[in-house]
Design an enzyme around this catalytic site. Structure first.
Site, PDB file in Angstrom:
ATOM      1  N   GLU A  17     -48.185   9.682   9.447  1.00  0.00           N
ATOM      2  CA  GLU A  17     -47.706  10.895  10.128  1.00  0.00           C
ATOM      3  C   GLU A  17     -48.226  12.142   9.432  1.00  0.00           C
ATOM      4  O   GLU A  17     -48.820  12.072   8.352  1.00  0.00           O
ATOM      5  CB  GLU A  17     -46.160  10.947  10.073  1.00  0.00           C
ATOM      6  N   ARG A 100     -32.597  11.034   8.083  1.00  0.00           N
ATOM      7  CA  ARG A 100     -33.709  11.397   7.212  1.00  0.00           C
ATOM      8  C   ARG A 100     -34.458  12.556   7.859  1.00  0.00           C
ATOM      9  O   ARG A 100     -34.358  12.785   9.066  1.00  0.00           O
ATOM     10  CB  ARG A 100     -34.664  10.225   7.002  1.00  0.00           C
ATOM     11  N   ASN A 102     -37.918  14.467   9.086  1.00  0.00           N
ATOM     12  CA  ASN A 102     -39.092  13.984   9.818  1.00  0.00           C
ATOM     13  C   ASN A 102     -40.166  15.079   9.798  1.00  0.00           C
ATOM     14  O   ASN A 102     -40.408  15.674   8.755  1.00  0.00           O
ATOM     15  CB  ASN A 102     -38.642  13.586  11.235  1.00  0.00           C
ATOM     16  N   ASN A 148     -39.517  16.469  15.996  1.00  0.00           N
ATOM     17  CA  ASN A 148     -40.922  16.100  15.840  1.00  0.00           C
ATOM     18  C   ASN A 148     -41.832  17.310  15.916  1.00  0.00           C
ATOM     19  O   ASN A 148     -41.585  18.293  15.222  1.00  0.00           O
ATOM     20  CB  ASN A 148     -41.279  14.997  16.843  1.00  0.00           C
ATOM     21  N   ASP A 198     -44.833  12.982  20.307  1.00  0.00           N
ATOM     22  CA  ASP A 198     -44.529  12.874  18.875  1.00  0.00           C
ATOM     23  C   ASP A 198     -45.046  14.135  18.168  1.00  0.00           C
ATOM     24  O   ASP A 198     -44.549  15.225  18.404  1.00  0.00           O
ATOM     25  CB  ASP A 198     -45.145  11.574  18.342  1.00  0.00           C
TER      26      ASP A 198
HETATM   27 CA    CA Z   1     -43.469  12.214  14.149  1.00  0.00          CA
END
Ligand code: CA
Length: 293
Positions: A17, A100, A102, A148, A198
């Site tokens: 990521e 958590r 991101n 995201n 995303d």
């Molecule tokens: Ca992501």
């Protein structure tokens, strides 16, 4: 576009990521969130390096003095890759065990924005926060499912955001001096067949590049009417994020994941989790903003 994605790093992340271009060091950072590893590729000598962080690592952004600012499992930290150390700034969600952090990115004023999500299936458990230059944390968006992609328009008037669980891209008016956002509107909606939006980046024409989880591609959209303008197909299903880099900011770096894929899936897509690059992709990006103190 006849874009050919090449593999830049054949190391396969569980959940690759957050690619970040570091022009000053001719380097690209990315993270393996679930394994808690920061990766980087040095273009000067084409070497890969990695640093185990000791907890899940959602995202990083450039900061001064050879540091990165990071959203780790419990909050905001600095990472010094030379000293190989991690130091807490504010542990914003330390008390929320199931969450958590991101995706995250710096805004044009040098504040670090990062959001959280539930590691279970708790809906609306996440929030989008902003760490300001005085190290204070401000809540920007509540009731986020999976925080995201983030991007700011080149004139600094608009903030774009993806809550993956909503399958929407939303835009807000952005006030750069205060970091306040307002006037929320949905600009792109995705069907389940298209995949889940995303990570996101923006190009020099103001178009949004969105990685599609379970979508086998990165799509380019107009933020004005939500129209699909272009796409890059990948040999992996779980496409997670993208950013522009390279000397002229014309290469597109794309991260991917293999988490949750079956053995049969992995046989079909052995490159799942790799870092890809589309060199000279035909578009140009913007340099990432860095954290200011
Ligand atoms: Ca992501």
């Amino acid at each position: 576009m006849n874009a050919i994605p090449e593999v830049l790093s054949s190391h396969t992340c569980e959940l690759g990521e957050g690619p970040v271009w570091d022009a000053g060091n001719n380097r690209l950072y990315w993270v393996d969130i679930l394994n808690g590893i920061l990766h980087w590729h040095n273009f000067s000598d084409h070497t890969n390096e990695a640093l185990a962080i000791g907890q899940k690592i959602g995202s990083v952004a450039l900061a001064g003095d050879g540091r990165l600012v990071a959203a780790l499992e419990t909050g905001f930290y600095f990472i010094n890759i030379h000293q190989k150390c991690v130091s807490a700034i504010v542990t914003t969600e330390k008390e929320i065990e199931g969450n958590r952090f991101n995706d995250g990115k710096c805004d044009p004023a040098g504040r670090f924005w990062a959001g959280s999500m539930s590691m279970g299936d708790e809906p609306h458990a996440g929030k989008l926060y902003m760490l300001n230059t005085e190290h204070q944390v401000k809540e920007r968006i509540a009731d986020v499912g999976c925080s995201n992609g983030l991007a700011w328009s080149a004139d600094f008037s608009t903030f774009y955001f993806i809550d993956s669980l909503s399958s929407e891209v939303v835009a807000y008016d952005y006030d750069m001096p205060s970091g306040e956002i307002s006037n929320r509107r949905v600009i792109i909606r995705f069907t389940p067949e298209e995949g889940i939006p995303d990570g996101m980046t923006i190009d020099s024409e103001g178009a949004l590049w969105i990685a599609l989880w379970n979508g086998w591609r990165v799509n380019r959209y107009s933020p004005h009417d939500g129209k699909l303008l272009d796409q890059i197909l990948l040999p992996v299903s779980l496409v997670t994020s993208c950013t522009f880099g390279g000397q002229d900011l014309t290469d597109l770096y794309i991260t991917s994941a293999k988490t949750g894929l079956s053995d049969a899936d992995l046989q079909m897509q052995p490159l799942a989790g790799s870092l890809f690059v589309v060199k000279n992709c035909g578009y140009k990006g913007e340099l990432p903003f860095a954290f200011k103190e």
